[in-house]
Design an enzyme around this catalytic site. Structure first.
Site, PDB file in Angstrom:
ATOM      1  N   LYS A 112       0.708  -1.406  -0.043  1.00 13.41           N
ATOM      2  CA  LYS A 112       0.099  -0.034   0.114  1.00 13.41           C
ATOM      3  C   LYS A 112       0.898   1.250   0.008  1.00 13.41           C
ATOM      4  O   LYS A 112       0.365   2.239  -0.551  1.00 13.41           O
ATOM      5  CB  LYS A 112      -1.035  -0.143   1.160  1.00 13.41           C
ATOM      6  CG  LYS A 112      -2.164  -0.900   1.153  1.00 13.41           C
ATOM      7  CD  LYS A 112      -3.381  -0.570   1.965  1.00 13.41           C
ATOM      8  CE  LYS A 112      -4.490  -1.629   1.762  1.00 13.41           C
ATOM      9  NZ  LYS A 112      -5.495  -1.445   2.435  1.00 13.41           N
ATOM     10  N   LYS A 195      -5.303  -9.859  -6.633  1.00  9.51           N
ATOM     11  CA  LYS A 195      -6.552 -10.037  -5.985  1.00  9.51           C
ATOM     12  C   LYS A 195      -7.248  -8.767  -6.170  1.00  9.51           C
ATOM     13  O   LYS A 195      -7.065  -7.731  -6.633  1.00  9.51           O
ATOM     14  CB  LYS A 195      -6.001  -9.536  -4.561  1.00  9.51           C
ATOM     15  CG  LYS A 195      -7.183  -9.183  -3.469  1.00  9.51           C
ATOM     16  CD  LYS A 195      -6.440  -8.875  -1.933  1.00  9.51           C
ATOM     17  CE  LYS A 195      -6.781  -7.623  -1.493  1.00  9.51           C
ATOM     18  NZ  LYS A 195      -8.030  -7.215  -1.358  1.00  9.51           N
ATOM     19  N   LYS A 198     -10.223  -2.981  -3.675  1.00  9.44           N
ATOM     20  CA  LYS A 198     -11.035  -1.544  -3.704  1.00  9.44           C
ATOM     21  C   LYS A 198      -9.911  -0.800  -4.492  1.00  9.44           C
ATOM     22  O   LYS A 198     -10.396   0.252  -4.999  1.00  9.44           O
ATOM     23  CB  LYS A 198     -11.199  -1.200  -2.296  1.00  9.44           C
ATOM     24  CG  LYS A 198     -12.551  -1.715  -1.496  1.00  9.44           C
ATOM     25  CD  LYS A 198     -12.538  -1.235  -0.307  1.00  9.44           C
ATOM     26  CE  LYS A 198     -13.739  -2.037   0.382  1.00  9.44           C
ATOM     27  NZ  LYS A 198     -13.516  -2.182   1.785  1.00  9.44           N
TER      28      LYS A 198
HETATM   29  P1  ATP Z   1      -8.085  -2.314  -0.029  1.00 10.53           P
HETATM   30  O1  ATP Z   1      -7.449  -2.900  -1.048  1.00 10.53           O
HETATM   31  O2  ATP Z   1      -8.132  -0.881   0.202  1.00 10.53           O
HETATM   32  O3  ATP Z   1      -7.307  -3.147   1.171  1.00 10.53           O
HETATM   33  P2  ATP Z   1      -9.977  -4.562   0.237  1.00 10.53           P
HETATM   34  O4  ATP Z   1     -10.208  -4.638  -1.143  1.00 10.53           O
HETATM   35  O5  ATP Z   1      -8.788  -5.277   0.739  1.00 10.53           O
HETATM   36  O6  ATP Z   1      -9.413  -2.736   0.247  1.00 10.53           O
HETATM   37  P3  ATP Z   1     -10.894  -4.487   2.802  1.00 10.53           P
HETATM   38  O7  ATP Z   1     -11.725  -3.681   3.627  1.00 10.53           O
HETATM   39  O8  ATP Z   1      -9.571  -4.231   3.360  1.00 10.53           O
HETATM   40  O9  ATP Z   1     -11.155  -4.146   1.296  1.00 10.53           O
HETATM   41  O10 ATP Z   1     -11.265  -5.888   3.291  1.00 10.53           O
HETATM   42  C1  ATP Z   1     -12.351  -6.307   3.708  1.00 10.53           C
HETATM   43  C2  ATP Z   1     -12.391  -7.862   3.937  1.00 10.53           C
HETATM   44  O11 ATP Z   1     -12.557  -8.225   2.688  1.00 10.53           O
HETATM   45  C3  ATP Z   1     -11.114  -8.454   4.495  1.00 10.53           C
HETATM   46  O12 ATP Z   1     -11.311  -9.645   5.246  1.00 10.53           O
HETATM   47  C4  ATP Z   1     -10.400  -8.811   3.510  1.00 10.53           C
HETATM   48  O13 ATP Z   1      -9.365 -10.150   3.541  1.00 10.53           O
HETATM   49  C5  ATP Z   1     -11.652  -9.371   2.527  1.00 10.53           C
HETATM   50  N1  ATP Z   1     -11.160  -9.198   1.030  1.00 10.53           N
HETATM   51  C6  ATP Z   1     -10.674  -8.166   0.378  1.00 10.53           C
HETATM   52  N2  ATP Z   1     -10.296  -8.555  -0.848  1.00 10.53           N
HETATM   53  C7  ATP Z   1     -10.573  -9.779  -1.105  1.00 10.53           C
HETATM   54  C8  ATP Z   1     -10.464 -10.927  -2.197  1.00 10.53           C
HETATM   55  N3  ATP Z   1      -9.978 -10.367  -3.311  1.00 10.53           N
HETATM   56  N4  ATP Z   1     -10.981 -11.908  -2.120  1.00 10.53           N
HETATM   57  C9  ATP Z   1     -11.359 -12.539  -0.904  1.00 10.53           C
HETATM   58  N5  ATP Z   1     -11.359 -11.583   0.236  1.00 10.53           N
HETATM   59  C10 ATP Z   1     -11.012 -10.304   0.301  1.00 10.53           C
HETATM   60 MG    MG Z   2      -7.304  -4.793   2.417  1.00 11.16          MG
END
Ligand code: ATP
Ligand code: MG
Length: 332
Positions: A112, A195, A198
């Site tokens: 990040k 992955k 967001k």
């Molecule tokens: P960022 O990239 O900003 O960290 P994020 O997409 O990872 O955002 P978070 O709010 O950090 O979103 O994650 C919320 C939950 O979703 C966490 O438990 C994380 O492990 C899960 N998660 C995020 N992306 C994935 C994915 N691609 N597949 C499965 N689980 C996910």
């Molecule tokens: Mg995350």
């Protein structure tokens, strides 16, 4: 009942399909078996710059989406992290027992901060995993439903809980990650080795739950696969197809071997079109429910207020015990 705790960031407005399949669906399932605490982690969101009006709106939108996804305030505790000041307080305590080198090994910070530009990354982003440790330990959680990307942070949580318990006497439950292997990592539709996130580089591979379903359907139909034509689960050689099979299986409940049989002799186009339809059918009622919760701010606020009150009762007790063990003089 064992305890479960998890948190989700309100940063992007809409949750994405990875959040839903990897995490939120497990939140819903664990309501049945666990004393479950779920929160919108606004204090984590501010580790990167946020527009205040957007953050405010997105935090409520996140809560509405969690309810729309199936969290039931009668069966779990749903709250906003900043409503429970003990998170920041125990976060400080955890900062004080974490080694600098130990914190520096967290790979998510490396990723990040690289994205942000190293000079712009904040100390808050660096200590983010340590606040997360406090989030979990405050509730004496046994299980932490998360996606695969959070495994290292849960490992840190276990280490710090054991360290504190070893130094000051048994205080915290040592939690375990609750990671459902099949859906632990949903991949980007355009870059099926990355992955779904967001903060994805391009929005084309990111399926946001609140986007216009037509837009998402198109993303499924133009998902990257490979130059072969066989529909077979093979993470290594066919990551794109495997990701689509994973999503299909998760949304329909059909096992992957059965899907492979169903699609034998059919092309990738059939799989993508079907998946687009399946997603649209699933997401349409989700939109309606999200709109309903957003359209009734009184109910939403009262759910969150009751949740914060219940959470605080648990968190305050844990914090007081931790302070006491460390030798902080209790206020009279
Ligand atoms: P960022 O990239 O900003 O960290 P994020 O997409 O990872 O955002 P978070 O709010 O950090 O979103 O994650 C919320 C939950 O979703 C966490 O438990 C994380 O492990 C899960 N998660 C995020 N992306 C994935 C994915 N691609 N597949 C499965 N689980 C996910
Ligand atoms: Mg995350």
């Amino acid at each position: 009942r064992p305890r479960a705790l998890s948190g989700i960031q309100p940063t992007a407005g809409s949750f994405h399909l990875g959040n839903y399949l990897g995490a939120i669906r497990q939140y819903v399932a664990l309501q049945e078996s666990h004393d479950a605490f779920y929160m919108v982690v606004d204090l984590h969101a501010i580790t990167v710059p946020q527009d205040p009006a957007e953050l405010r709106a997105n935090t409520r939108l996140a809560a509405a989406q969690l309810l729309a996804a199936g969290l039931d305030p009668e069966r779990c505790t749903l709250f906003i992290q900043s409503h429970v000041p003990e998170h920041a307080q125990l976060g400080w305590v955890m900062n004080c027992i974490t080694g600098f080198g130990e914190a520096s090994r967290m790979t998510q910070f490396k990723d990040k901060s690289a994205k942000q530009g190293a000079d712009r990354a904040t100390v808050g982003l660096f200590t983010y995993p340590i606040l997360q440790v406090a989030d979990i330990l405050l509730y004496q959680a046994d299980a932490v439903p998360v996606g695969e990307d959070q495994r290292q942070h849960i490992e840190l949580t276990r280490d710090l809980a054991e360290r504190f318990n070893g130094r000051y006497g048994p205080t915290f439950t040592v939690p375990a990650p609750h990671i459902v292997r099949e859906v632990a990592k949903i991949y980007d539709l355009q870059d099926p080795t990355a992955k779904m996130s967001k903060s994805a580089a391009s929005p084309k591979g990111l399926v946001n739950l609140l986007d216009d379903p037509k837009v998402s359907a198109k993303k499924f139909r133009s998902a990257v696969t490979d130059t072969d034509t066989v529909i077979r689960y093979d993470e290594k050689d066919k990551p794109g197809v495997s990701n689509l099979l994973t999503i299909h299986s998760a949304l329909t409940g059909t096992g992957i071997p059965e899907l492979e049989r169903q699609y034998e002799g059919k092309g990738y186009g059939a799989l993508k079109t079907d998946l687009a339809d399946i997603f649209v059918e699933w997401v349409t009622p989700f939109h309606e429910r999200t709109r309903e919760y957003l359209g009734d701010p009184e109910t939403l606020d009262s759910v969150l207020a009751k949740g914060a009150e219940k959470a605080r009762a648990v968190a305050a007790e844990t914090l007081a015990a931790a302070y006491d063990r460390m030798g902080l003089v209790p206020a009279k």
